[in-house]
Design an enzyme around this catalytic site. Sequence first.
Site, PDB file in Angstrom:
ATOM      1  N   LYS C 173       0.836  -1.212   0.000  1.00 36.46           N
ATOM      2  CA  LYS C 173       0.000   0.000   0.000  1.00 36.46           C
ATOM      3  C   LYS C 173       0.868   1.259   0.000  1.00 36.46           C
ATOM      4  O   LYS C 173       0.555   2.248  -0.650  1.00 36.46           O
ATOM      5  CB  LYS C 173      -0.910   0.005   1.225  1.00 36.46           C
ATOM      6  CG  LYS C 173      -1.738   1.288   1.407  1.00 36.46           C
ATOM      7  CD  LYS C 173      -2.613   1.580   0.202  1.00 36.46           C
ATOM      8  CE  LYS C 173      -3.657   2.650   0.409  1.00 36.46           C
ATOM      9  NZ  LYS C 173      -3.362   3.771   1.250  1.00 36.46           N
ATOM     10  N   GLU C 180       0.976   6.806  -6.684  1.00 40.18           N
ATOM     11  CA  GLU C 180      -0.103   7.809  -6.733  1.00 40.18           C
ATOM     12  C   GLU C 180       0.462   9.233  -6.774  1.00 40.18           C
ATOM     13  O   GLU C 180       0.013  10.066  -7.561  1.00 40.18           O
ATOM     14  CB  GLU C 180      -0.978   7.600  -5.492  1.00 40.18           C
ATOM     15  CG  GLU C 180      -2.123   8.557  -5.299  1.00 40.18           C
ATOM     16  CD  GLU C 180      -2.756   8.339  -3.905  1.00 40.18           C
ATOM     17  OE1 GLU C 180      -3.136   7.204  -3.583  1.00 40.18           O
ATOM     18  OE2 GLU C 180      -2.826   9.311  -3.132  1.00 40.18           O
TER      19      GLU C 180
END
Lengths: 301, 301, 301, 301
Positions: C173, C180
């Site tokens: 993550k 991102e």
Amino acid sequence: MQLGMIGLGKMGANMAERLLNGGHKVTGFDPNAQARSGLEGKGGAAADSLPALVKALPTPRVLWMMVPSGKITDDTVDALMPLLDEGDTVIDGGNSNYKDSLRRAASCAGKGLNYVDCGTSGGVWGLAEGYSMMIGGDEKVVDALTPIFATLAPGKDKGWGRVGPVGSGHFTKMVHNGIEYGLMQAYAEGFSILQHKQEFALDLARVGEIWRYGSVVRSWLLDLTTDALNKNPTLEGIAPYVVDSGEGRWTVDEAIQLGVSAPVITLSLMERFRSRDADSFADKLLASMRNQFGGHAIKKE
Amino acid sequence: MQLGMIGLGKMGANMAERLLNGGHKVTGFDPNAQARSGLEGKGGAAADSLPALVKALPTPRVLWMMVPSGKITDDTVDALMPLLDEGDTVIDGGNSNYKDSLRRAASCAGKGLNYVDCGTSGGVWGLAEGYSMMIGGDEKVVDALTPIFATLAPGKDKGWGRVGPVGSGHFTKMVHNGIEYGLMQAYAEGFSILQHKQEFALDLARVGEIWRYGSVVRSWLLDLTTDALNKNPTLEGIAPYVVDSGEGRWTVDEAIQLGVSAPVITLSLMERFRSRDADSFADKLLASMRNQFGGHAIKKE
Amino acid sequence: MQLGMIGLGKMGANMAERLLNGGHKVTGFDPNAQARSGLEGKGGAAADSLPALVKALPTPRVLWMMVPSGKITDDTVDALMPLLDEGDTVIDGGNSNYKDSLRRAASCAGKGLNYVDCGTSGGVWGLAEGYSMMIGGDEKVVDALTPIFATLAPGKDKGWGRVGPVGSGHFTKMVHNGIEYGLMQAYAEGFSILQHKQEFALDLARVGEIWRYGSVVRSWLLDLTTDALNKNPTLEGIAPYVVDSGEGRWTVDEAIQLGVSAPVITLSLMERFRSRDADSFADKLLASMRNQFGGHAIKKE
Amino acid sequence: MQLGMIGLGKMGANMAERLLNGGHKVTGFDPNAQARSGLEGKGGAAADSLPALVKALPTPRVLWMMVPSGKITDDTVDALMPLLDEGDTVIDGGNSNYKDSLRRAASCAGKGLNYVDCGTSGGVWGLAEGYSMMIGGDEKVVDALTPIFATLAPGKDKGWGRVGPVGSGHFTKMVHNGIEYGLMQAYAEGFSILQHKQEFALDLARVGEIWRYGSVVRSWLLDLTTDALNKNPTLEGIAPYVVDSGEGRWTVDEAIQLGVSAPVITLSLMERFRSRDADSFADKLLASMRNQFGGHAIKKE
């Protein structure tokens, strides 16, 4: 003054020699017998153990550690602590992380010992030209060491100074090395552009020589770069493989922790990582992606 | 509508086919006879020269160029101009530099010809999924071409549109590709970090698959990347060698001309340069500098 | 299945609701009474303390923590440990640093408790669209939780999966968020170049809309970006101030520790630092240097 | 020797003065009467037009242009060409783009005139310390100018030299300035990290002073930086606004054209763009995206 030098490698031996040349008394310790007799040959004394070294020094003692950062420095401090007396001073002249220096200083303070962190720059040139030293520690403690610093430095009042409390010496040295990465990368890129402009057939050493005098980019690193190019104009036989030794990483870590943008220092570090990855997974993946969306040919290994 | 397609390579042939499937009439020209008969096999007509192509089209004519950018596009426009009549329209669907499109449009305008620059994205997938088209040109001229764009696009009202005057289509496509470089590099770096974390032995294709649904980083490029990793999990046999085809360079040039900071797009481009330089002069020089000041060992080639 | 949800904030409440909608039983705890009654209103049960929550669950218990990373997560784990029995499972669905998850998992293992780290992406959209989940933990433990993940995910077999042992979920993550950052920055730079090209007067929302279909840069982030530009084409009233929430920093730290070059992810992070420094010391120093060597005028504040 | 100096601004006037001090004869031209009388006050002669200047010089003439790059340099060359005779030499000592120098040299060659491009570094310090000069031109032509270069330089054989054919002088100077950007940015970032480490309350000027002697990062730019920090330790009143004057952009353009990765030089340029954009559209868009996917608050302007 009299001083115990712990670690008689490339750096420690040179510093001991410069101190001896400056009229100080130096007793050195190194596990390597040859290193010890080297110091004796230069006019110093040698001890074959830390307890013997401590015993050989008058109180309050001054001990200068010039050993690899990390575990060996920790081990040395741990070994010294029970041997020393209140008022003695331990100087770490190596490339320790400033957080480690803060921790070690706190341990030493608990036993009444003074701790000084001295970031040392100058490399193999320091013996002849003097060392640049960024010093962290209590003002009184550092002041008392003035004769030593004045001798090790390029000049009595030049190239050394207390920058702040314990920890700040190694912190400043860490940033110094971060800057060094950026400067080196800037020169490397510039010379690389010159080298790729084949139509001008530029003599890079000659260009470096010109820049050394009067130009905005003149510097000691440029002197060295020009020297390297003079000796080996095409850098033949040298692998495009650049090592990093820790301070660059710490500088970037610190920048990130402080939330300070430092793109050039960071990229300089990452270019070194890149230089050591001849088989980049990222690049293979990029080539694969291009093939996926555009049908672009992939170069085979 | 009826349209002349100039250039029946990978992109042109697919676009002609999609137009034919959409009920349009397409006459194609390509110097390659096989490419021409390929189009005929799909239900189109073929001309074996530009004059023949022009002759085969009803006026006002619509000609779509799908040829390599640069000299070939220039040559094609130059050859077309004397053959066409006022009111005819030339569309450049290729990857031209927008400055070239502005120049060509001005030449055409001098002869009463309409010029439209259409940045086309979609690659080899466009035939099945439709092309994304960023269109520059006079509003009336573009409006008249609506049936063509609506067929080529992923949907009647989706994935195409006039973005501004002539030049703006290729300008927008250029920036599109700049963004593409940045997106690709971001994924490549991320997967590379995952791949280097050997203690977790991550299955990269599995991770990509998870991210494809519901995650913030889901995208078409991720779909393709995951597909590539599924087919070749270790990217075996693929060289870490990434080509760039021009638009990335133009985007950076433009950013610099506009004085806009675009570090990520720029670095993505430079990483591609780096991937093709297995024997970096800059890195050799850095290794030499380290040796000069610190006596650090140099890795030999 | 039955599950205890700890933390009923924006994320926890939505996840509880999605689980309830999927036919699971959820008992929730949150120090905030309104949050608790919110869950009851959606058909769940609420406990007003951790002990009450633990008591309310059948053994072996399943507890999902959805609380802020760092101290609060530590406090929650510490509070849970004495309350739980061997064979119970604690899931951390928050944004913890994977090193913390490794540490907490080791503590829990010492008491016979199972620990699962689940990196969760999807933000405020997860309730409707499902969450992307990267899961670390023992295979058997994760398998037993299948019904829960299958409900929370975008599809029964889509957007979730075990990626490796404990720690690997949050690690994955973390890298997801690093990517991102890079993707976001690439779009931001591209749109900024478009916006600065004033002669084309580009309608940015329209460009984004075109790119959403068929283009190489289509993605969910582009959908959101286009939506933002549709609502506020000039981004009026929005400060150029970009927060970072930790995972980006961790990703860069990890890249540096692994010696992996990740220039685009790193620069994306540093651009955020830059956005929050309206009075850059570095820039002032650069302006001073220019004045020093070239007599160039300095802009006054 | 005797020489005509065209342009008696900050740089030209100083160079004329240094030449006069070195025993050369200088006739100067500048549209500004005060600049002309300034030269006369220093012992030089002045002409109030280019024709008058040309007339005043013995053949073969030597003319040194020290005027702003771009149009003014072009205009000057155009005006000179019809006035000069075969064998005369025009030197461009300004910051011209090397491509312009190649073009101008070709024009001059067509008329039998010699053209020399001399990249000049040293700024306002050149009068006292001498200028670093990178010279492009035919070997014989440059050799004949030796007395002039030897006087302008920091030393007879120091800081100047012919680096290659016409164009290579300005090319080398361009890269010099690219390197300069990188060096400056490296220092700026390092001092910024020091400045942000408030717990150590570092005296930045003191640190700079220490680094000036014996350290790896010692340089002339560091001397200037330290001087600036000594005069204004907090850089009060200075706007964080950094101008760029062209050579940095050209260097990056060239790197891209050559396909050479130059991340540090490029980022240094882009940081300057960033410094001048107090209302970054890219950052506003990033803040909007974060709000879109995560519901993160946006800071209002």
